[in-house]
Design a protein around this motif. Structure first.
Motif, mmCIF file in Angstrom:
data_model
loop_
_atom_site.group_PDB
_atom_site.id
_atom_site.type_symbol
_atom_site.label_atom_id
_atom_site.label_comp_id
_atom_site.label_asym_id
_atom_site.label_seq_id
_atom_site.Cartn_x
_atom_site.Cartn_y
_atom_site.Cartn_z
ATOM 1 N N GLY A 149 24.060 8.113 3.850
ATOM 2 C CA GLY A 149 23.937 8.660 2.697
ATOM 3 C C GLY A 149 24.998 8.506 1.678
ATOM 4 O O GLY A 149 26.145 8.743 1.867
ATOM 5 N N ALA A 150 24.593 8.262 0.389
ATOM 6 C CA ALA A 150 25.573 8.388 -0.774
ATOM 7 C C ALA A 150 25.353 9.430 -1.522
ATOM 8 O O ALA A 150 25.545 9.239 -2.873
ATOM 9 C CB ALA A 150 25.070 6.974 -1.726
ATOM 10 N N GLY A 151 24.788 10.682 -1.213
ATOM 11 C CA GLY A 151 25.012 11.814 -1.732
ATOM 12 C C GLY A 151 26.165 12.192 -2.450
ATOM 13 O O GLY A 151 26.392 12.953 -3.621
ATOM 14 N N GLY A 152 27.224 11.730 -1.666
ATOM 15 C CA GLY A 152 28.526 12.101 -2.433
ATOM 16 C C GLY A 152 29.262 10.914 -3.014
ATOM 17 O O GLY A 152 30.495 11.005 -3.444
ATOM 18 N N GLY A 153 28.537 9.946 -3.202
ATOM 19 C CA GLY A 153 28.887 8.841 -3.976
ATOM 20 C C GLY A 153 29.844 7.765 -3.263
ATOM 21 O O GLY A 153 30.151 8.009 -2.070
ATOM 22 N N SER A 154 30.367 6.743 -3.728
ATOM 23 C CA SER A 154 31.254 5.760 -2.939
ATOM 24 C C SER A 154 32.479 5.347 -3.989
ATOM 25 O O SER A 154 32.351 5.006 -4.994
ATOM 26 C CB SER A 154 30.461 4.481 -2.662
ATOM 27 O OG SER A 154 31.355 3.507 -2.233
ATOM 28 N N VAL A 214 30.353 3.169 2.147
ATOM 29 C CA VAL A 214 30.270 4.653 2.059
ATOM 30 C C VAL A 214 30.998 5.060 2.952
ATOM 31 O O VAL A 214 31.042 4.814 4.356
ATOM 32 C CB VAL A 214 28.819 5.200 1.910
ATOM 33 C CG1 VAL A 214 29.032 6.705 1.485
ATOM 34 C CG2 VAL A 214 27.853 4.325 0.910
ATOM 35 N N SER A 215 31.990 6.139 2.617
ATOM 36 C CA SER A 215 32.712 6.899 3.539
ATOM 37 C C SER A 215 32.170 7.959 4.303
ATOM 38 O O SER A 215 31.071 8.702 3.718
ATOM 39 C CB SER A 215 34.175 7.298 2.913
ATOM 40 O OG SER A 215 34.811 6.310 2.548
ATOM 41 N N TYR A 216 32.613 8.641 5.381
ATOM 42 C CA TYR A 216 32.127 9.851 6.166
ATOM 43 C C TYR A 216 32.062 11.019 5.062
ATOM 44 O O TYR A 216 31.315 11.642 5.331
ATOM 45 C CB TYR A 216 33.120 10.137 7.303
ATOM 46 C CG TYR A 216 32.884 9.565 8.454
ATOM 47 C CD1 TYR A 216 31.768 8.532 8.582
ATOM 48 C CD2 TYR A 216 33.501 9.766 9.725
ATOM 49 C CE1 TYR A 216 31.517 8.160 9.923
ATOM 50 C CE2 TYR A 216 33.143 9.442 10.788
ATOM 51 C CZ TYR A 216 32.296 8.261 11.298
ATOM 52 O OH TYR A 216 31.881 7.972 12.417
ATOM 53 N N HIS A 217 33.004 11.138 4.231
ATOM 54 C CA HIS A 217 32.778 12.394 3.370
ATOM 55 C C HIS A 217 31.288 12.381 2.770
ATOM 56 O O HIS A 217 30.664 13.551 2.239
ATOM 57 C CB HIS A 217 33.935 12.263 2.321
ATOM 58 C CG HIS A 217 33.792 11.414 1.191
ATOM 59 N ND1 HIS A 217 32.945 11.884 0.048
ATOM 60 C CD2 HIS A 217 34.460 10.470 1.009
ATOM 61 C CE1 HIS A 217 33.000 10.613 -0.714
ATOM 62 N NE2 HIS A 217 33.812 9.620 -0.336
ATOM 63 N N GLY A 227 35.497 13.306 -2.927
ATOM 64 C CA GLY A 227 35.615 12.980 -1.612
ATOM 65 C C GLY A 227 36.643 13.396 -0.866
ATOM 66 O O GLY A 227 37.597 13.957 -1.466
ATOM 67 N N GLY A 228 36.822 12.942 0.408
ATOM 68 C CA GLY A 228 38.059 13.220 1.401
ATOM 69 C C GLY A 228 37.995 12.224 2.456
ATOM 70 O O GLY A 228 37.155 11.492 2.371
ATOM 71 N N SER A 229 39.141 12.321 3.197
ATOM 72 C CA SER A 229 39.453 11.134 4.154
ATOM 73 C C SER A 229 39.172 11.811 5.415
ATOM 74 O O SER A 229 39.695 12.703 6.083
ATOM 75 C CB SER A 229 41.021 10.729 4.264
ATOM 76 O OG SER A 229 41.117 10.148 5.124
ATOM 77 N N TYR A 230 37.770 11.739 6.175
ATOM 78 C CA TYR A 230 37.311 12.199 7.191
ATOM 79 C C TYR A 230 37.057 11.188 8.210
ATOM 80 O O TYR A 230 36.471 9.901 7.972
ATOM 81 C CB TYR A 230 36.177 13.093 7.267
ATOM 82 C CG TYR A 230 36.559 14.247 6.276
ATOM 83 C CD1 TYR A 230 37.408 15.187 6.732
ATOM 84 C CD2 TYR A 230 36.220 14.254 5.001
ATOM 85 C CE1 TYR A 230 37.507 16.392 5.946
ATOM 86 C CE2 TYR A 230 36.306 15.274 4.058
ATOM 87 C CZ TYR A 230 37.213 16.352 4.691
ATOM 88 O OH TYR A 230 37.478 17.371 3.788
ATOM 89 N N CYS A 231 37.702 11.231 9.423
ATOM 90 C CA CYS A 231 37.304 10.208 10.627
ATOM 91 C C CYS A 231 36.763 10.754 11.863
ATOM 92 O O CYS A 231 36.303 12.019 12.026
ATOM 93 C CB CYS A 231 38.748 9.728 10.861
ATOM 94 S SG CYS A 231 39.419 8.729 9.403
ATOM 95 N N ASN A 232 36.965 9.749 12.949
ATOM 96 C CA ASN A 232 36.159 10.347 14.336
ATOM 97 C C ASN A 232 37.571 10.894 14.895
ATOM 98 O O ASN A 232 38.581 10.821 14.418
ATOM 99 C CB ASN A 232 36.052 9.058 15.127
ATOM 100 C CG ASN A 232 34.752 8.379 14.520
ATOM 101 O OD1 ASN A 232 33.810 8.836 13.882
ATOM 102 N ND2 ASN A 232 34.730 6.815 14.577
ATOM 103 N N ARG A 253 36.588 22.123 5.619
ATOM 104 C CA ARG A 253 35.792 21.833 4.625
ATOM 105 C C ARG A 253 34.390 21.743 4.999
ATOM 106 O O ARG A 253 33.959 21.238 5.915
ATOM 107 C CB ARG A 253 36.101 20.543 3.777
ATOM 108 C CG ARG A 253 35.480 20.298 2.529
ATOM 109 C CD ARG A 253 36.262 19.345 1.703
ATOM 110 N NE ARG A 253 35.372 18.617 0.616
ATOM 111 C CZ ARG A 253 36.168 17.728 -0.167
ATOM 112 N NH1 ARG A 253 36.947 17.093 0.174
ATOM 113 N NH2 ARG A 253 35.179 17.274 -1.169
ATOM 114 N N ALA A 254 33.658 22.535 4.432
ATOM 115 C CA ALA A 254 32.062 22.808 5.021
ATOM 116 C C ALA A 254 31.076 21.565 4.496
ATOM 117 O O ALA A 254 31.525 20.793 3.351
ATOM 118 C CB ALA A 254 31.617 24.236 4.488
ATOM 119 N N LYS A 255 30.131 21.536 5.141
ATOM 120 C CA LYS A 255 28.912 20.565 4.707
ATOM 121 C C LYS A 255 28.102 21.298 3.728
ATOM 122 O O LYS A 255 28.236 22.333 3.567
ATOM 123 C CB LYS A 255 28.312 20.137 6.079
ATOM 124 C CG LYS A 255 29.021 19.439 7.179
ATOM 125 C CD LYS A 255 27.952 18.973 8.139
ATOM 126 C CE LYS A 255 28.766 17.968 9.243
ATOM 127 N NZ LYS A 255 29.817 18.532 9.938
#
Length: 294
Positions: A149-154, A214-217, A227-232, A253-255
């Motif tokens: 999902g690109a709801g948070g942009g790229s 697109v990133s995990y954020h 955005g933010g830097s989120y990983c496994n 940080r919440a969803k």
């Protein structure tokens, strides 16, 4: 959770509404593309892959010009929702990339409006006729599955990595996507997020885990104005871990409301692209829809 929710809805439907009068549909809303899909043609699955592939009950392709701004093309999405998700009919939604913006925009800004009940028989423009002239509030949607999902942009839009002449790219700037509508206002429809992590050389541009676009954020439905830097789990080069389900990220940080991560790509197996064959992160979404959209 989805299984239980669907079972409850089905049980209530059986008890309250004569099942013979209702039809379920699966709507597939694509993301950014060259604009070559046939808008209004609900049988054109060229964005996704072979049209004969199983992809949920009574599948329909919701096509729009994937180079144009979300607001100017959102009428195409609302036409489809009116056609197949009103009256006694119900819909499952599957969206990819900027298709996430399209369904989120439609629900947040128009999901509380009066919609004429339609006959599910579209004309050449993809518009259906009224049934009895009565209206309902919003649409009958069971849930939404979101692939990358690109709801948070790229960040690829932020730095102009994509063709800047496309109006849609300006909508995909992270701060723009996140301020376009209230992402918490899904009209109580659950968004199940499928986040891919098979990124490549764009790693320096896209923060945290990504699927090449697109990133995990964003793919994880993480809230906030940027955005933010989120990983496994176990990755030390990120600000936090993208937790599954509705749980907040490890940094607190919440969803967004009614957003739940169904798949976090711990094995880094899924990229962003359909490749004309329901591939990449679209594959697990298709499998989920085949299992639960009936």
């Amino acid at each position: 959770m989805k299984k239980l929710f669907s079972a409850v809805i089905l049980a209530v439907t059986v008890l309250v509404v004569p099942e013979a009068s209702a039809t379920n549909y699966t709507l597939w809303i694509h993301g950014r593309n060259s604009g070559k899909t046939q808008a209004g043609n609900y049988n054109d699955f060229s964005y996704w892959g072979p049209s004969g592939t199983a992809a949920g009950v009574n599948k329909k392709a919701v096509n729009w010009n994937g180079t144009q701004k979300v607001g100017s093309e959102n009428g195409r999405i609302r036409d489809a929702l009116d056609c197949f998700c009103t009256g006694n009919n119900w819909c499952y939604i599957a969206a990819h990339s900027a298709g996430n913006l399209q369904i989120g925009y439609a629900l947040s800004l128009h999901g509380g409006s009066a919609r004429y009940k339609k006959n599910a028989s579209p004309n050449a423009s993809g518009v259906c006729g009224n049934t009895d002239g009565t209206t309902q509030t919003g649409w009958n949607i069971k849930w939404v599955d979101v692939a990358s999902g690109a709801g948070g942009g790229s960040e690829l839009a932020d730095v102009g990595e994509w063709a800047v002449s496309e109006p849609l790219v300006s909508d995909l700037v992270t701060t723009t996507s996140r301020s376009m509508y209230d992402h918490n206002n899904t009209r109580s429809k659950w968004f199940y997020m499928f986040a891919g992590a098979k990124g490549t050389f764009y790693a320096a541009i896209l923060p945290g885990q990504d699927d090449e676009a697109v990133s995990y954020h964003s793919t994880g439905g993480v809230s906030g104005s940027s955005g933010g830097s989120y990983c496994n789990p176990g990755d030390l080069f990120c600000s936090g871990t993208l937790n599954t389900g509705t749980n907040a990220c490890s940094d607190g940080r919440a969803k967004w409301s009614y957003h739940s991560v169904s798949l976090r790509d711990d094995g880094e197996a899924y990229n962003h692209h359909a490749n004309g064959n329901w591939a990449g992160i679209i594959g697990p979404v298709r499998a989920d829809v085949v299992k639960y959209a009936y």
